[in-house]
Scaffold this motif. Structure first.
Motif, PDB file in Angstrom:
ATOM      1  N   ILE A  47     -27.555   3.693  31.609  1.00 45.07           N
ATOM      2  CA  ILE A  47     -28.479   4.498  30.816  1.00 45.07           C
ATOM      3  C   ILE A  47     -28.115   5.975  30.899  1.00 45.07           C
ATOM      4  O   ILE A  47     -28.324   6.734  29.947  1.00 45.07           O
ATOM      5  CB  ILE A  47     -29.939   4.253  31.283  1.00 45.07           C
ATOM      6  CG1 ILE A  47     -30.911   4.686  30.192  1.00 45.07           C
ATOM      7  CG2 ILE A  47     -30.237   4.956  32.595  1.00 45.07           C
ATOM      8  CD1 ILE A  47     -32.330   4.229  30.445  1.00 45.07           C
ATOM      9  N   THR A  48     -27.525   6.386  32.024  1.00 43.87           N
ATOM     10  CA  THR A  48     -27.085   7.778  32.175  1.00 43.87           C
ATOM     11  C   THR A  48     -25.839   8.046  31.334  1.00 43.87           C
ATOM     12  O   THR A  48     -25.787   9.001  30.557  1.00 43.87           O
ATOM     13  CB  THR A  48     -26.781   8.090  33.647  1.00 43.87           C
ATOM     14  OG1 THR A  48     -27.980   7.969  34.417  1.00 43.87           O
ATOM     15  CG2 THR A  48     -26.221   9.496  33.809  1.00 43.87           C
ATOM     16  N   GLY A  49     -24.834   7.214  31.486  1.00 42.96           N
ATOM     17  CA  GLY A  49     -23.580   7.419  30.766  1.00 42.96           C
ATOM     18  C   GLY A  49     -23.736   7.304  29.264  1.00 42.96           C
ATOM     19  O   GLY A  49     -23.243   8.148  28.502  1.00 42.96           O
ATOM     20  N   ILE A  50     -24.448   6.275  28.809  1.00 41.26           N
ATOM     21  CA  ILE A  50     -24.614   6.067  27.370  1.00 41.26           C
ATOM     22  C   ILE A  50     -25.446   7.182  26.747  1.00 41.26           C
ATOM     23  O   ILE A  50     -25.100   7.726  25.694  1.00 41.26           O
ATOM     24  CB  ILE A  50     -25.249   4.689  27.093  1.00 41.26           C
ATOM     25  CG1 ILE A  50     -24.241   3.582  27.420  1.00 41.26           C
ATOM     26  CG2 ILE A  50     -25.721   4.581  25.649  1.00 41.26           C
ATOM     27  CD1 ILE A  50     -24.808   2.179  27.305  1.00 41.26           C
ATOM     28  N   SER A  51     -26.540   7.548  27.397  1.00 39.23           N
ATOM     29  CA  SER A  51     -27.414   8.587  26.848  1.00 39.23           C
ATOM     30  C   SER A  51     -26.719   9.941  26.793  1.00 39.23           C
ATOM     31  O   SER A  51     -26.839  10.674  25.806  1.00 39.23           O
ATOM     32  CB  SER A  51     -28.690   8.699  27.689  1.00 39.23           C
ATOM     33  OG  SER A  51     -29.428   7.499  27.673  1.00 39.23           O
ATOM     34  N   SER A  52     -25.977  10.286  27.852  1.00 42.20           N
ATOM     35  CA  SER A  52     -25.373  11.617  27.923  1.00 42.20           C
ATOM     36  C   SER A  52     -24.173  11.771  26.989  1.00 42.20           C
ATOM     37  O   SER A  52     -23.864  12.883  26.549  1.00 42.20           O
ATOM     38  CB  SER A  52     -24.965  11.944  29.365  1.00 42.20           C
ATOM     39  OG  SER A  52     -24.078  10.970  29.883  1.00 42.20           O
ATOM     40  N   LEU A  53     -23.485  10.672  26.653  1.00 45.71           N
ATOM     41  CA  LEU A  53     -22.326  10.754  25.760  1.00 45.71           C
ATOM     42  C   LEU A  53     -22.575  10.068  24.412  1.00 45.71           C
ATOM     43  O   LEU A  53     -21.630   9.797  23.670  1.00 45.71           O
ATOM     44  CB  LEU A  53     -21.102  10.130  26.433  1.00 45.71           C
ATOM     45  CG  LEU A  53     -20.396  10.985  27.489  1.00 45.71           C
ATOM     46  CD1 LEU A  53     -19.216  10.226  28.102  1.00 45.71           C
ATOM     47  CD2 LEU A  53     -19.913  12.304  26.906  1.00 45.71           C
ATOM     48  N   PHE A  54     -23.837   9.821  24.090  1.00 49.78           N
ATOM     49  CA  PHE A  54     -24.153   9.122  22.843  1.00 49.78           C
ATOM     50  C   PHE A  54     -23.724   9.948  21.627  1.00 49.78           C
ATOM     51  O   PHE A  54     -23.184   9.410  20.655  1.00 49.78           O
ATOM     52  CB  PHE A  54     -25.655   8.819  22.777  1.00 49.78           C
ATOM     53  CG  PHE A  54     -26.009   7.718  21.823  1.00 49.78           C
ATOM     54  CD1 PHE A  54     -25.701   6.398  22.118  1.00 49.78           C
ATOM     55  CD2 PHE A  54     -26.650   7.988  20.615  1.00 49.78           C
ATOM     56  CE1 PHE A  54     -26.021   5.358  21.238  1.00 49.78           C
ATOM     57  CE2 PHE A  54     -26.971   6.974  19.734  1.00 49.78           C
ATOM     58  CZ  PHE A  54     -26.661   5.658  20.048  1.00 49.78           C
ATOM     59  N   LEU A  55     -23.942  11.250  21.669  1.00 45.44           N
ATOM     60  CA  LEU A  55     -23.522  12.114  20.571  1.00 45.44           C
ATOM     61  C   LEU A  55     -22.002  12.095  20.418  1.00 45.44           C
ATOM     62  O   LEU A  55     -21.477  12.038  19.297  1.00 45.44           O
ATOM     63  CB  LEU A  55     -24.000  13.550  20.816  1.00 45.44           C
ATOM     64  CG  LEU A  55     -23.561  14.599  19.772  1.00 45.44           C
ATOM     65  CD1 LEU A  55     -24.081  14.225  18.394  1.00 45.44           C
ATOM     66  CD2 LEU A  55     -24.060  15.992  20.175  1.00 45.44           C
ATOM     67  N   TYR A  56     -21.303  12.123  21.537  1.00 43.39           N
ATOM     68  CA  TYR A  56     -19.838  12.040  21.505  1.00 43.39           C
ATOM     69  C   TYR A  56     -19.403  10.754  20.829  1.00 43.39           C
ATOM     70  O   TYR A  56     -18.497  10.747  19.984  1.00 43.39           O
ATOM     71  CB  TYR A  56     -19.293  12.104  22.933  1.00 43.39           C
ATOM     72  CG  TYR A  56     -17.795  11.950  23.029  1.00 43.39           C
ATOM     73  CD1 TYR A  56     -16.953  13.053  22.905  1.00 43.39           C
ATOM     74  CD2 TYR A  56     -17.205  10.703  23.245  1.00 43.39           C
ATOM     75  CE1 TYR A  56     -15.575  12.919  22.979  1.00 43.39           C
ATOM     76  CE2 TYR A  56     -15.834  10.551  23.324  1.00 43.39           C
ATOM     77  CZ  TYR A  56     -15.026  11.663  23.197  1.00 43.39           C
ATOM     78  OH  TYR A  56     -13.661  11.520  23.271  1.00 43.39           O
ATOM     79  N   GLY A  57     -20.042   9.644  21.155  1.00 46.79           N
ATOM     80  CA  GLY A  57     -19.684   8.357  20.562  1.00 46.79           C
ATOM     81  C   GLY A  57     -19.967   8.299  19.071  1.00 46.79           C
ATOM     82  O   GLY A  57     -19.156   7.769  18.300  1.00 46.79           O
ATOM     83  N   LEU A  58     -21.126   8.849  18.651  1.00 43.26           N
ATOM     84  CA  LEU A  58     -21.472   8.832  17.226  1.00 43.26           C
ATOM     85  C   LEU A  58     -20.460   9.615  16.404  1.00 43.26           C
ATOM     86  O   LEU A  58     -20.189   9.275  15.242  1.00 43.26           O
ATOM     87  CB  LEU A  58     -22.871   9.418  17.025  1.00 43.26           C
ATOM     88  CG  LEU A  58     -24.051   8.609  17.573  1.00 43.26           C
ATOM     89  CD1 LEU A  58     -25.359   9.362  17.328  1.00 43.26           C
ATOM     90  CD2 LEU A  58     -24.117   7.216  16.954  1.00 43.26           C
ATOM     91  N   ASN A  59     -19.903  10.685  16.967  1.00 44.85           N
ATOM     92  CA  ASN A  59     -18.938  11.518  16.257  1.00 44.85           C
ATOM     93  C   ASN A  59     -17.504  11.016  16.393  1.00 44.85           C
ATOM     94  O   ASN A  59     -16.659  11.306  15.546  1.00 44.85           O
ATOM     95  CB  ASN A  59     -18.994  12.958  16.776  1.00 44.85           C
ATOM     96  CG  ASN A  59     -20.137  13.746  16.161  1.00 44.85           C
ATOM     97  OD1 ASN A  59     -20.399  13.637  14.966  1.00 44.85           O
ATOM     98  ND2 ASN A  59     -20.824  14.529  16.975  1.00 44.85           N
TER      99      ASN A  59
END
Length: 532
Positions: A47-59
């Motif tokens: 939940i920490t890794g996905i939430s913190s890099l979610f914007l990076y993944g979307l882009n």
């Protein structure tokens, strides 16, 4: 006087195993297999890794790259974890990778391999704590800004970040006895909290993205006011650098090894802790990732959210303002637990490395608090170095993703070196109770190849064009550590650093390595001799 008449009879199998490796039991051994797994599970903290890099993944690749990248990375991470579990089972010490590198090397190369591995592991440990606790500070600021007129500034976030690190260090200083209880809470908080968030957003979402949009939609947002890397290079390039989200999230499971000297039946429990942490995190993380992607209401609005965090916007769009604050609180607590145990693991690695003379000022850093049976000094060293590494975020838009790249590469390089050395020196490796049998060789080879691959991927530029604001300074941080470790080795360390062998040599001479006073006296005599 013979060794048998000096060394006391050991009634604890774990202490006996530790003494075989040449160390005395200094830390409090109070973790069970579940708690050992729990620390790695909490540090992986999907939940920490996905939430913190979610914007990076979307882009960087979008939903398709995020979903299938997670599957691919989970498979290869498990391969790496299995290879590490074998090493941990054979050599269950707090030093982890740098100790393993020494043990499976030839005598003439053992000190250098141990030294080099130790410094990369230390870099990765510090960067992991930075990424986790900085994300925690960012989400605290986001939660405070939701529904208010306050806009978080970089300086405010750095201030919150400092407060988070100080409080986590205080827990690791004065709450050592509470860590195992906090660990139990963290396991359930992560498991139930992650599941609750996934179910809540899916159930409350007014509409859902189509299966095509979640499993097949490619997005290239890597261009800064211009074309992205899919045009300048290829879509494959964007997908490849996009796996940072998955690989960074599934990192830090070496914590099970670093806590092996505090774990009962460590030769088996720590190895199983590594494998369990990866497998549970892989399944839970994919479930969370799918839930969040299916619940996006407006893709572009989610990326451009005023909150700065797409996950927060998904919460606002699905469960409303009050519900969003509740779900953000769940994430913040997960991140806080994650950072707290990251410092726990980090400090144990530093203490172990200092115990063997690998850190400047080792005589100071290796001291264990006699009352709390904890390496308090390295706890604060870990927190301080992590704060310093977070400071570039004040001036660079890509500093956070660079910190996650540093964490991923630093740790995985330190994982890969002992695995590779074990491959070329199989005759020197004595297997522990965790044994892959005929699969050991192919698993180790695959692990090394994968680590080589990601070591190239994560130094590549993430945004186009490349300038002072978009430069991936991961290569700079790695270069500094490589230059320092190799330079210091050539100038000085090669003359005195022998790796984790001091106490082993003492035991072979019939000296009671389980007696701290005797060990301290011997070290004092050696220092006096060296100064003459």
């Amino acid at each position: 006087m013979s060794a048998q008449s000096v060394v006391p009879v050991l009634h604890d199998a774990d202490e006996d195993e530790l003494a075989r490796l040449g160390y005395k039991q200094e830390l409090r051994r109070h973790f069970s297999i579940v708690q050992n797994f729990g620390v790695s599970f909490s540090i992986i903290s999907v939940i920490t890794g996905i939430s913190s890099l979610f914007l990076y993944g979307l882009n960087t690749g979008g939903p398709a790259a995020m979903v299938w990248g997670w599957v691919v990375v989970s498979f290869f991470t498990m391969i790496v974890g299995l290879a590490m579990a074998e090493l941990c089972s054979s050599i269950p010490t707090s030093g982890g990778p740098y100790w393993w590198a020494h043990k499976v090397s030839t005598p003439e190369w053992a000190p250098f391999n141990s030294w080099f591995t130790g410094w990369f592991n230390l870099l990765g440990q510090v960067a992991v704590t930075t990424g986790i606790s900085f994300a925690c500070a960012t989400f605290i600021a986001t939660a405070a800004a939701v529904g208010s007129d306050w806009t978080p500034t970089p300086r405010a976030i750095i201030g919150i970040y400092a407060g988070v690190l100080i409080s986590q260090a205080l827990i690791n200083t004065f709450g050592v006895g509470l860590l195992k209880h906090l660990n139990n809470i963290s396991i359930w908080w992560h498991a139930i909290g992650t599941t609750a968030i996934a179910i809540a957003v899916l159930a409350a979402a007014p509409t859902h993205q189509s299966r095509h949009d979640v499993f097949s939609k490619f997005v290239d947002g890597t261009g800064v006011d211009g074309p992205g890397w899919s045009e300048r290079a290829s879509p494959a390039y964007v997908c490849i650098i996009g796996i940072l989200l998955s690989q960074y999230t599934l990192t830090g499971f070496d914590a099970s090894a670093h806590l092996s000297e505090e774990t009962h039946n460590a030769a088996k429990s720590a190895a199983i802790g590594i494998v369990m942490a990866i497998s549970v995190s892989a399944v839970l993380g994919w479930f969370l990732l799918l839930a969040l992607l299916f619940s996006i209401q407006d893709y572009d609005a989610t990326i451009g959210t005023a909150t700065g965090e797409p996950v927060a916007q998904i919460f606002l769009d699905t469960v409303g303002h009050k519900g969003a604050l509740v779900l953000l609180t769940i994430i913040i607590v997960c991140m806080y637990f994650c950072g707290t145990f990251s410092i726990t693991s980090n400090s144990r690695m530093m203490w172990s490395f200092a115990r063997d003379g690998g850190i400047p000022g080792s005589g100071f850093w290796k001291k264990v608090d006699s009352k709390r049976k904890s390496p308090v000094r390295t706890v604060w060293l870990a927190a301080t170095l992590s704060f310093i590494l977070g400071l570039p975020s004040l001036g660079s838009a890509v500093a956070f993703s660079a910190a996650t790249s540093i964490a991923t590469m630093g740790l995985y390089i330190s994982y890969g070196i002992p695995i590779f050395l074990r491959l070329i020196g199989r005759a020197r490796f004595n297997k522990g109770p965790f044994d892959l049998g005929i699969f050991s060789l192919p698993v180790s080879i695959t692990a090394v190849v994968w680590i080589c691959f990601i070591s190239i991927v994560f130094i590549l530029p993430e945004e186009n064009p490349v300038n002072s604001q978009t430069f991936n300074y991961t290569v700079v941080a790695l270069g500094i550590v490589m230059t320092y470790s190799l330079g210091f080795w050539a100038i000085s360390a090669r003359k005195w650093f022998t790796g984790p062998t001091k106490q082993i040599a003492a035991e072979e001479m019939g000296i009671d390595v389980m007696d701290p006073e005797v060990a301290a006296k011997l070290e004092s005599e050696k220092n006096d001799k060296d100064s003459q």
